[in-house]
Write an enzyme that holds these catalytic residues in place. Sequence first.
Site, PDB file in Angstrom:
ATOM      1  N   ARG A   1      45.944  -4.703  21.395  1.00 25.96           N
ATOM      2  CA  ARG A   1      45.599  -6.096  21.089  1.00 25.96           C
ATOM      3  C   ARG A   1      44.327  -6.552  21.805  1.00 25.96           C
ATOM      4  O   ARG A   1      44.210  -7.718  22.193  1.00 25.96           O
ATOM      5  CB  ARG A   1      46.752  -7.045  21.470  1.00 25.96           C
ATOM      6  CG  ARG A   1      48.010  -6.840  20.681  1.00 25.96           C
ATOM      7  CD  ARG A   1      47.866  -7.398  19.272  1.00 25.96           C
ATOM      8  NE  ARG A   1      49.068  -7.192  18.512  1.00 25.96           N
ATOM      9  CZ  ARG A   1      49.999  -8.124  18.321  1.00 25.96           C
ATOM     10  NH1 ARG A   1      49.844  -9.303  18.833  1.00 25.96           N
ATOM     11  NH2 ARG A   1      51.068  -7.834  17.616  1.00 25.96           N
TER      12      ARG A   1
ATOM     13  N   ARG B   1      43.737 -13.173  20.625  1.00 24.46           N
ATOM     14  CA  ARG B   1      43.764 -14.533  21.158  1.00 24.46           C
ATOM     15  C   ARG B   1      43.344 -14.732  22.605  1.00 24.46           C
ATOM     16  O   ARG B   1      43.111 -15.856  23.014  1.00 24.46           O
ATOM     17  CB  ARG B   1      45.165 -15.123  20.960  1.00 24.46           C
ATOM     18  CG  ARG B   1      45.430 -15.522  19.535  1.00 24.46           C
ATOM     19  CD  ARG B   1      46.876 -15.847  19.345  1.00 24.46           C
ATOM     20  NE  ARG B   1      47.668 -14.669  19.694  1.00 24.46           N
ATOM     21  CZ  ARG B   1      48.988 -14.625  19.654  1.00 24.46           C
ATOM     22  NH1 ARG B   1      49.673 -15.682  19.306  1.00 24.46           N
ATOM     23  NH2 ARG B   1      49.625 -13.529  19.974  1.00 24.46           N
TER      24      ARG B   1
ATOM     25  N   ARG C   1      39.126 -17.941  14.300  1.00 25.93           N
ATOM     26  CA  ARG C   1      40.402 -18.195  13.622  1.00 25.93           C
ATOM     27  C   ARG C   1      40.517 -19.662  13.208  1.00 25.93           C
ATOM     28  O   ARG C   1      41.002 -19.967  12.129  1.00 25.93           O
ATOM     29  CB  ARG C   1      41.591 -17.798  14.499  1.00 25.93           C
ATOM     30  CG  ARG C   1      42.845 -17.657  13.653  1.00 25.93           C
ATOM     31  CD  ARG C   1      44.097 -17.522  14.462  1.00 25.93           C
ATOM     32  NE  ARG C   1      44.370 -18.752  15.198  1.00 25.93           N
ATOM     33  CZ  ARG C   1      45.484 -18.968  15.860  1.00 25.93           C
ATOM     34  NH1 ARG C   1      46.426 -18.054  15.898  1.00 25.93           N
ATOM     35  NH2 ARG C   1      45.664 -20.092  16.500  1.00 25.93           N
TER      36      ARG C   1
ATOM     37  N   ASP D   1      46.842  -5.799  10.787  1.00 21.49           N
ATOM     38  CA  ASP D   1      48.197  -5.936  11.310  1.00 21.49           C
ATOM     39  C   ASP D   1      49.088  -4.877  10.684  1.00 21.49           C
ATOM     40  O   ASP D   1      48.798  -4.393   9.589  1.00 21.49           O
ATOM     41  CB  ASP D   1      48.762  -7.326  11.018  1.00 21.49           C
ATOM     42  CG  ASP D   1      49.937  -7.629  11.933  1.00 21.49           C
ATOM     43  OD1 ASP D   1      49.717  -8.049  13.074  1.00 21.49           O
ATOM     44  OD2 ASP D   1      51.093  -7.393  11.520  1.00 21.49           O
TER      45      ASP D   1
ATOM     46  N   TYR E   1      61.314  -5.664  10.247  1.00 23.29           N
ATOM     47  CA  TYR E   1      60.723  -6.966   9.897  1.00 23.29           C
ATOM     48  C   TYR E   1      61.047  -7.348   8.454  1.00 23.29           C
ATOM     49  O   TYR E   1      61.290  -8.514   8.136  1.00 23.29           O
ATOM     50  CB  TYR E   1      59.198  -6.933  10.065  1.00 23.29           C
ATOM     51  CG  TYR E   1      58.732  -7.083  11.502  1.00 23.29           C
ATOM     52  CD1 TYR E   1      58.777  -8.323  12.142  1.00 23.29           C
ATOM     53  CD2 TYR E   1      58.250  -6.004  12.216  1.00 23.29           C
ATOM     54  CE1 TYR E   1      58.340  -8.470  13.449  1.00 23.29           C
ATOM     55  CE2 TYR E   1      57.816  -6.131  13.527  1.00 23.29           C
ATOM     56  CZ  TYR E   1      57.866  -7.369  14.145  1.00 23.29           C
ATOM     57  OH  TYR E   1      57.447  -7.517  15.438  1.00 23.29           O
TER      58      TYR E   1
HETATM   59  O1  CP3 Z   1      43.415  -5.510  18.770  1.00 21.47           O
HETATM   60  C1  CP3 Z   1      44.297  -4.848  18.219  1.00 21.47           C
HETATM   61  O2  CP3 Z   1      45.212  -4.242  18.835  1.00 21.47           O
HETATM   62  C2  CP3 Z   1      44.230  -4.643  16.716  1.00 21.47           C
HETATM   63  C3  CP3 Z   1      44.928  -5.566  15.905  1.00 21.47           C
HETATM   64  C4  CP3 Z   1      46.452  -5.638  15.861  1.00 21.47           C
HETATM   65  C5  CP3 Z   1      47.132  -6.844  15.593  1.00 21.47           C
HETATM   66  N1  CP3 Z   1      48.460  -6.570  15.457  1.00 21.47           N
HETATM   67  C6  CP3 Z   1      46.480  -8.149  15.459  1.00 21.47           C
HETATM   68  C7  CP3 Z   1      47.283  -9.379  15.577  1.00 21.47           C
HETATM   69  C8  CP3 Z   1      47.417  -4.637  15.956  1.00 21.47           C
HETATM   70  C9  CP3 Z   1      47.258  -3.160  16.298  1.00 21.47           C
HETATM   71  C10 CP3 Z   1      48.680  -5.246  15.686  1.00 21.47           C
HETATM   72  C11 CP3 Z   1      49.943  -4.485  15.651  1.00 21.47           C
HETATM   73  C12 CP3 Z   1      51.208  -5.221  15.499  1.00 21.47           C
HETATM   74  N2  CP3 Z   1      51.468  -6.340  14.758  1.00 21.47           N
HETATM   75  C13 CP3 Z   1      52.446  -4.785  16.051  1.00 21.47           C
HETATM   76  C14 CP3 Z   1      52.646  -3.515  16.856  1.00 21.47           C
HETATM   77  C15 CP3 Z   1      52.155  -3.650  18.249  1.00 21.47           C
HETATM   78  C16 CP3 Z   1      53.008  -4.507  19.124  1.00 21.47           C
HETATM   79  O3  CP3 Z   1      52.472  -5.529  19.593  1.00 21.47           O
HETATM   80  O4  CP3 Z   1      54.142  -4.151  19.361  1.00 21.47           O
HETATM   81  C17 CP3 Z   1      53.428  -5.707  15.671  1.00 21.47           C
HETATM   82  C18 CP3 Z   1      54.893  -5.669  16.059  1.00 21.47           C
HETATM   83  C19 CP3 Z   1      52.805  -6.681  14.853  1.00 21.47           C
HETATM   84  C20 CP3 Z   1      53.441  -7.831  14.152  1.00 21.47           C
HETATM   85  C21 CP3 Z   1      52.882  -9.124  14.598  1.00 21.47           C
HETATM   86  N3  CP3 Z   1      51.605  -9.559  14.322  1.00 21.47           N
HETATM   87  C22 CP3 Z   1      53.527 -10.143  15.358  1.00 21.47           C
HETATM   88  C23 CP3 Z   1      54.942 -10.042  15.870  1.00 21.47           C
HETATM   89  C24 CP3 Z   1      52.616 -11.175  15.530  1.00 21.47           C
HETATM   90  C25 CP3 Z   1      52.845 -12.531  16.173  1.00 21.47           C
HETATM   91  C26 CP3 Z   1      53.049 -12.493  17.603  1.00 21.47           C
HETATM   92  C27 CP3 Z   1      51.861 -11.998  18.364  1.00 21.47           C
HETATM   93  O5  CP3 Z   1      52.026 -11.064  19.158  1.00 21.47           O
HETATM   94  O6  CP3 Z   1      50.775 -12.547  18.195  1.00 21.47           O
HETATM   95  C28 CP3 Z   1      51.395 -10.784  14.913  1.00 21.47           C
HETATM   96  C29 CP3 Z   1      50.139 -11.564  14.880  1.00 21.47           C
HETATM   97  C30 CP3 Z   1      48.895 -10.909  15.324  1.00 21.47           C
HETATM   98  N4  CP3 Z   1      48.536  -9.616  15.075  1.00 21.47           N
HETATM   99  C31 CP3 Z   1      47.831 -11.552  16.037  1.00 21.47           C
HETATM  100  C32 CP3 Z   1      46.821 -10.592  16.188  1.00 21.47           C
HETATM  101  C33 CP3 Z   1      45.470 -10.803  16.819  1.00 21.47           C
HETATM  102  C34 CP3 Z   1      47.796 -12.997  16.483  1.00 21.47           C
HETATM  103  C35 CP3 Z   1      47.411 -13.850  15.356  1.00 21.47           C
HETATM  104  C36 CP3 Z   1      46.964 -15.214  15.811  1.00 21.47           C
HETATM  105  O7  CP3 Z   1      47.840 -16.027  16.116  1.00 21.47           O
HETATM  106  O8  CP3 Z   1      45.757 -15.418  15.855  1.00 21.47           O
END
Ligand code: CP3
Length: 365
Positions: free
Chosen positions: A41, A45, A54, A91, A168
């Site tokens: 990540r 954010r 965003r 994502d 999910y």
């Molecule tokens: O920078 C990076 O790592 C690349 C981008 C990336 C995102 N999600 C962007 C994102 C990657 C590799 C993911 C993987 C992801 N997404 C996982 C596996 C990794 C982990 O954290 O266990 C999972 C379970 C998700 C599903 C997901 N996406 C959730 C549960 C959420 C909301 C909660 C959270 O952690 O933010 C997201 C949203 C998300 N994915 C954001 C980002 C930058 C935040 C979006 C925002 O609010 O701007």
Amino acid sequence: MFLFGSADLFGVGLVSELKNDCLIRSLLKEPASRTPVWMMRQAGRHLPEYRKLRRKAGDFMSLCRDPKLACEIAMQPLRRYELDAAILFSDILTIPDAMGLGLHFVEGEGPKFRKPLRTERDIKSLSVINSEDDLAYVLEAVSLIRKELDGSVPLIGFAGSPWTLAAYMIEGKSSRDFVLAKTWLYKQPEILHQLLQKLTLSLIDYLNAQIVSGAQVIQIFDTWGGILSDAAYEQFSLAYIREIITNLISRYDDREVPVVLFTKSGGNWLEEIAASGCNAIGLDWTISLREARRRVGARVALQGNMDPTVLRSNPKCIESEVRRILDSYGSGSGHVFNLGHGITPDIDPFHVSVFIEAVHRYSGK
Ligand code: CP3
């Protein structure tokens, strides 16, 4: 047909230059000049420049669906920090979205599906995706980011594991225990297997398309593998991941494409994970690198594993934790420094710089 690098255009050769190949070398357990570091990540954010984009775009999925914006966001952390890799900005839930479940993000609540899976019929009606049609925006982002990187560091592509995606899709949203998905596992295992098989075929297609579009490393996120029982983990998660890895393009552009498998809370199953065909295991902070290396270090590289909460502390604590983790792995190749899970939005970017610099300073010696 995808072509990369000027060498291709002139027919000189297929190998594109990579100025910093520490990550790939370490994932393949080859000697590297220092321990490479990137953060799960890393784009997102905790960066004010991400939050600004965003706000302008309105929501997270609009960023993902716009390849130019996704490329810009993937590059943001590299401008601030000396990272040894970029990761695709997207994502794991784009696949269920492409399968028609209607993904959207509710501020403060995380992902939600408009049409979660509730019945056997829901699963029977799902089709395996064709990435070039259904997820063209992701593939375009991959090739844009690769071009923008211009060989500076490798690009990591990724996907969720079949079990993590299924969890999910059945639950319809984030959950602490994914009890609906786990109930299916016990009550209707054959139906869950049908879903996992469709996801597996979709993921093979999707990850290979990412490789052809420019991803040089693949990471599989099995974020929810660790909530399964020992027997269920093998049957419902790892078996499908093995099938995926077996069917991935292992060499592209005259270079090996290493695969990292991150199973959160998977410390119990290191030997089984190491035998999955992956090149490296992503570890969370609940297991020491020393112990993991003793168990599986001869076979695979290790990636991890600082608790992201350390980044909330102060420079002195961050540096001492970096040193402790480097010492815990010990000397020799095969370690990629990372956090044990994604960086959280509350982290001060200054603390991240301290962290990255500490890894480079202490591991370069
Ligand atoms: O920078 C990076 O790592 C690349 C981008 C990336 C995102 N999600 C962007 C994102 C990657 C590799 C993911 C993987 C992801 N997404 C996982 C596996 C990794 C982990 O954290 O266990 C999972 C379970 C998700 C599903 C997901 N996406 C959730 C549960 C959420 C909301 C909660 C959270 O952690 O933010 C997201 C949203 C998300 N994915 C954001 C980002 C930058 C935040 C979006 C925002 O609010 O701007």
